[in-house]
Scaffold this motif. Structure first.
Motif, PDB file in Angstrom:
ATOM      1  N   GLU A 151     -39.296 -32.247   8.836  1.00  0.00           N
ATOM      2  CA  GLU A 151     -39.140 -32.320   7.387  1.00  0.00           C
ATOM      3  C   GLU A 151     -39.789 -31.149   6.659  1.00  0.00           C
ATOM      4  OE1 GLU A 151     -40.266 -34.948   9.233  1.00  0.00           O
ATOM      5  OE2 GLU A 151     -38.258 -35.854   9.285  1.00  0.00           O
ATOM      6  N   THR A 152     -40.731 -30.473   7.339  1.00  0.00           N
ATOM      7  CA  THR A 152     -41.458 -29.397   6.659  1.00  0.00           C
ATOM      8  C   THR A 152     -41.393 -28.052   7.372  1.00  0.00           C
ATOM      9  OG1 THR A 152     -43.524 -29.978   7.802  1.00  0.00           O
ATOM     10  CG2 THR A 152     -43.116 -31.003   5.641  1.00  0.00           C
ATOM     11  N   PHE A 153     -41.030 -28.044   8.650  1.00  0.00           N
ATOM     12  CA  PHE A 153     -41.083 -26.789   9.421  1.00  0.00           C
ATOM     13  C   PHE A 153     -39.765 -26.543  10.136  1.00  0.00           C
ATOM     14  CE2 PHE A 153     -42.617 -24.601  13.471  1.00  0.00           C
ATOM     15  CZ  PHE A 153     -42.576 -23.334  12.897  1.00  0.00           C
ATOM     16  N   LEU A 154     -39.182 -25.357   9.887  1.00  0.00           N
ATOM     17  CA  LEU A 154     -37.932 -24.949  10.516  1.00  0.00           C
ATOM     18  C   LEU A 154     -38.152 -23.632  11.250  1.00  0.00           C
ATOM     19  CD1 LEU A 154     -34.850 -25.418  10.895  1.00  0.00           C
ATOM     20  CD2 LEU A 154     -34.513 -24.031   8.814  1.00  0.00           C
ATOM     21  N   PRO A 155     -38.374 -23.693  12.583  1.00  0.00           N
ATOM     22  CA  PRO A 155     -38.518 -22.454  13.354  1.00  0.00           C
ATOM     23  C   PRO A 155     -37.141 -21.866  13.641  1.00  0.00           C
ATOM     24  CG  PRO A 155     -38.811 -24.353  14.785  1.00  0.00           C
ATOM     25  CD  PRO A 155     -38.578 -24.894  13.402  1.00  0.00           C
ATOM     26  N   LEU A 156     -36.999 -20.564  13.443  1.00  0.00           N
ATOM     27  CA  LEU A 156     -35.700 -19.906  13.570  1.00  0.00           C
ATOM     28  C   LEU A 156     -35.800 -18.690  14.487  1.00  0.00           C
ATOM     29  CD1 LEU A 156     -34.856 -20.002   9.768  1.00  0.00           C
ATOM     30  CD2 LEU A 156     -33.622 -21.295  11.543  1.00  0.00           C
ATOM     31  N   GLN A 157     -34.903 -18.625  15.447  1.00  0.00           N
ATOM     32  CA  GLN A 157     -34.815 -17.455  16.311  1.00  0.00           C
ATOM     33  C   GLN A 157     -33.857 -16.468  15.663  1.00  0.00           C
ATOM     34  OE1 GLN A 157     -34.952 -18.137  20.522  1.00  0.00           O
ATOM     35  NE2 GLN A 157     -33.307 -16.663  20.904  1.00  0.00           N
ATOM     36  N   VAL A 158     -34.374 -15.320  15.270  1.00  0.00           N
ATOM     37  CA  VAL A 158     -33.603 -14.384  14.459  1.00  0.00           C
ATOM     38  C   VAL A 158     -33.757 -12.965  14.989  1.00  0.00           C
ATOM     39  CG1 VAL A 158     -33.284 -13.417  12.144  1.00  0.00           C
ATOM     40  CG2 VAL A 158     -33.870 -15.828  12.406  1.00  0.00           C
ATOM     41  N   ASP A 159     -32.655 -12.242  15.015  1.00  0.00           N
ATOM     42  CA  ASP A 159     -32.661 -10.806  15.270  1.00  0.00           C
ATOM     43  C   ASP A 159     -32.564 -10.131  13.908  1.00  0.00           C
ATOM     44  OD1 ASP A 159     -32.271  -8.174  15.925  1.00  0.00           O
ATOM     45  OD2 ASP A 159     -30.415  -8.486  17.050  1.00  0.00           O
ATOM     46  N   LEU A 160     -33.674  -9.639  13.394  1.00  0.00           N
ATOM     47  CA  LEU A 160     -33.696  -9.097  12.044  1.00  0.00           C
ATOM     48  C   LEU A 160     -32.808  -7.873  11.881  1.00  0.00           C
ATOM     49  CD1 LEU A 160     -37.476  -9.426  11.118  1.00  0.00           C
ATOM     50  CD2 LEU A 160     -35.585 -10.837  10.299  1.00  0.00           C
ATOM     51  N   ALA A 161     -32.556  -7.171  12.974  1.00  0.00           N
ATOM     52  CA  ALA A 161     -31.700  -5.991  12.899  1.00  0.00           C
ATOM     53  C   ALA A 161     -30.221  -6.365  12.817  1.00  0.00           C
ATOM     54  CB  ALA A 161     -31.940  -5.084  14.103  1.00  0.00           C
ATOM     55  N   ASN A 162     -29.908  -7.646  12.994  1.00  0.00           N
ATOM     56  CA  ASN A 162     -28.530  -8.139  12.948  1.00  0.00           C
ATOM     57  C   ASN A 162     -28.364  -8.953  11.669  1.00  0.00           C
ATOM     58  OD1 ASN A 162     -26.265  -9.927  13.269  1.00  0.00           O
ATOM     59  ND2 ASN A 162     -26.226  -9.411  15.440  1.00  0.00           N
ATOM     60  N   GLU A 163     -27.594  -8.434  10.725  1.00  0.00           N
ATOM     61  CA  GLU A 163     -27.502  -9.093   9.426  1.00  0.00           C
ATOM     62  C   GLU A 163     -26.854 -10.465   9.528  1.00  0.00           C
ATOM     63  OE1 GLU A 163     -26.494  -8.049   4.776  1.00  0.00           O
ATOM     64  OE2 GLU A 163     -25.940  -6.641   6.353  1.00  0.00           O
ATOM     65  N   ALA A 164     -25.925 -10.630  10.452  1.00  0.00           N
ATOM     66  CA  ALA A 164     -25.297 -11.940  10.625  1.00  0.00           C
ATOM     67  C   ALA A 164     -26.321 -12.972  11.087  1.00  0.00           C
ATOM     68  CB  ALA A 164     -24.145 -11.850  11.618  1.00  0.00           C
ATOM     69  N   SER A 165     -27.220 -12.567  11.984  1.00  0.00           N
ATOM     70  CA  SER A 165     -28.281 -13.457  12.450  1.00  0.00           C
ATOM     71  C   SER A 165     -29.197 -13.842  11.288  1.00  0.00           C
ATOM     72  CB  SER A 165     -29.093 -12.774  13.556  1.00  0.00           C
ATOM     73  OG  SER A 165     -30.176 -13.575  13.982  1.00  0.00           O
ATOM     74  N   VAL A 166     -29.524 -12.880  10.455  1.00  0.00           N
ATOM     75  CA  VAL A 166     -30.358 -13.156   9.278  1.00  0.00           C
ATOM     76  C   VAL A 166     -29.634 -14.100   8.325  1.00  0.00           C
ATOM     77  CG1 VAL A 166     -31.462 -12.134   7.254  1.00  0.00           C
ATOM     78  CG2 VAL A 166     -31.578 -10.962   9.466  1.00  0.00           C
ATOM     79  N   GLY A 167     -28.344 -13.863   8.121  1.00  0.00           N
ATOM     80  CA  GLY A 167     -27.572 -14.716   7.227  1.00  0.00           C
ATOM     81  C   GLY A 167     -27.543 -16.164   7.679  1.00  0.00           C
ATOM     82  N   ARG A 168     -27.412 -16.361   8.983  1.00  0.00           N
ATOM     83  CA  ARG A 168     -27.413 -17.736   9.510  1.00  0.00           C
ATOM     84  C   ARG A 168     -28.762 -18.404   9.270  1.00  0.00           C
ATOM     85  NH1 ARG A 168     -24.311 -15.092  13.551  1.00  0.00           N
ATOM     86  NH2 ARG A 168     -26.142 -14.772  14.876  1.00  0.00           N
ATOM     87  N   ALA A 169     -29.839 -17.632   9.365  1.00  0.00           N
ATOM     88  CA  ALA A 169     -31.173 -18.189   9.137  1.00  0.00           C
ATOM     89  C   ALA A 169     -31.352 -18.609   7.682  1.00  0.00           C
ATOM     90  CB  ALA A 169     -32.237 -17.165   9.525  1.00  0.00           C
ATOM     91  N   ILE A 170     -30.871 -17.800   6.771  1.00  0.00           N
ATOM     92  CA  ILE A 170     -30.959 -18.156   5.354  1.00  0.00           C
ATOM     93  C   ILE A 170     -30.140 -19.410   5.067  1.00  0.00           C
ATOM     94  CG2 ILE A 170     -30.367 -17.422   3.014  1.00  0.00           C
ATOM     95  CD1 ILE A 170     -32.802 -15.979   4.084  1.00  0.00           C
ATOM     96  N   GLN A 171     -28.942 -19.473   5.604  1.00  0.00           N
ATOM     97  CA  GLN A 171     -28.084 -20.644   5.413  1.00  0.00           C
ATOM     98  C   GLN A 171     -28.736 -21.897   5.980  1.00  0.00           C
ATOM     99  OE1 GLN A 171     -24.355 -19.539   7.207  1.00  0.00           O
ATOM    100  NE2 GLN A 171     -24.027 -17.838   5.774  1.00  0.00           N
ATOM    101  N   ALA A 172     -29.348 -21.773   7.173  1.00  0.00           N
ATOM    102  CA  ALA A 172     -30.012 -22.928   7.791  1.00  0.00           C
ATOM    103  C   ALA A 172     -31.191 -23.399   6.942  1.00  0.00           C
ATOM    104  CB  ALA A 172     -30.492 -22.562   9.195  1.00  0.00           C
TER     105      ALA A 172
END
Length: 285
Positions: free
Chosen positions: A53-74
């Motif tokens: 309910e309070t913590f969302l760990p995300l595996q992200v490749d910051l150099a990949n904008e699509a990966s970043v976009g999915r993290a923001i959406q999540a």
């Protein structure tokens, strides 16, 4: 969606250092936190607290904008909004400009600058739609003064962070978004450890001063930095709640000292050449 009335934070580079301590303090204080790392399992183990309910760990490749976009959406799907973005991810690079290859240089820019830009591009539409948000972009005192032998490329990435933050702040102020560039001095984190700093693959013997700088940071400064990172992240949390956060935030007495020296040197140069340098307009008829 979280039932907490406190803000939702999105923090990059959260598996160690300032990012990890920030996430831990936020969770302890009841904030909702989405945090990114290259490995979500490592992030969960490092944080060691939080609930779905309070913590969302995300595996992200910051150099990949699509990966970043999915993290923001999540993050928005989980918590309904994003209130504070902290672009903390980055790594150090020690080497003279002649030594560092094009690949080594571009990799540093990919994470320290372009990864940050990917987050801004993906997060800003959400912040703009909310007509509110806070952004902290973590630079370095090396992003205000480049007078550090062997840190030219790293300083260049952090100067870029400072410049783009200032422009970003001007662009999004009308949407209720406030941005701050943070200039930390030396804080006692893992930043100078092997996993957080890179060195040239093809060192040049002539640059003994750079080798000395490298050895000093790895063997003497590492683990002896004067700054308490817990106090630094507590200040970020405090500033996130003020109506008018600073555009520039220097962290640590050493950062203030270096910044003061740089400002004085610039003023001296300006005064020394003021007459000639301000006589460069077209002559008025």
């Amino acid at each position: 969606m979280t039932t907490s009335s406190k803000k939702t934070w999105f923090v990059t580079g959260a598996s160690k250092g300032l990012g990890l301590l920030l996430v831990q303090q936020l969770l302890e204080q009841g904030y909702a936190v989405a945090a990114t790392s290259r490995n979500a399992d490592d992030l969960r183990r490092a944080v060691g607290t939080g609930t779905p309910e309070t913590f969302l760990p995300l595996q992200v490749d910051l150099a990949n904008e699509a990966s970043v976009g999915r993290a923001i959406q999540a993050t928005v799907a989980a918590f309904g909004r994003i209130d504070v973005v902290v672009n903390n991810a980055g790594y150090g690079l020690i080497g003279s400009l002649e030594e560092l290859t094009d690949d080594e240089t571009r990799q540093n820019f990919d994470i320290n600058v372009f990864g940050l830009l990917n987050v801004l591009r993906q997060a800003t539409p959400q912040l703009r739609a909310q007509q509110a948000g806070r952004v902290f972009n973590i630079s370095s005192i090396g992003g205000f003064s480049g007078n550090f032998s062997g840190f030219g490329v790293y300083c260049a990435t952090k100067f870029a962070v400072a410049g783009l933050t200032e422009s970003y702040a001007a662009e999004v102020a009308r949407f209720g978004i406030r941005a701050t560039v943070v200039y930390p001095g030396y804080f006692r984190t893992e930043f100078l450890s092997a996993g957080s700093v890179s060195t040239p693959q093809q060192p040049i013997d002539a640059y003994q001063e750079v080798r000395d700088t490298q050895a000093a940071h790895e063997q003497e400064i590492n683990g002896q930095q004067p700054g308490d990172p817990a106090k630094a992240v507590a200040l970020l949390i405090e500033i996130s709640a003020v109506e008018q956060p600073p555009l520039s935030l220097f962290l640590g007495p050493d950062a203030y000292q270096v910044a003061g020296q740089k400002i004085a040197a610039v003023q001296q140069d300006m005064e020394q050449w003021k007459v000639q340098a301000t006589a460069t307009d077209f002559a008025v008829a």
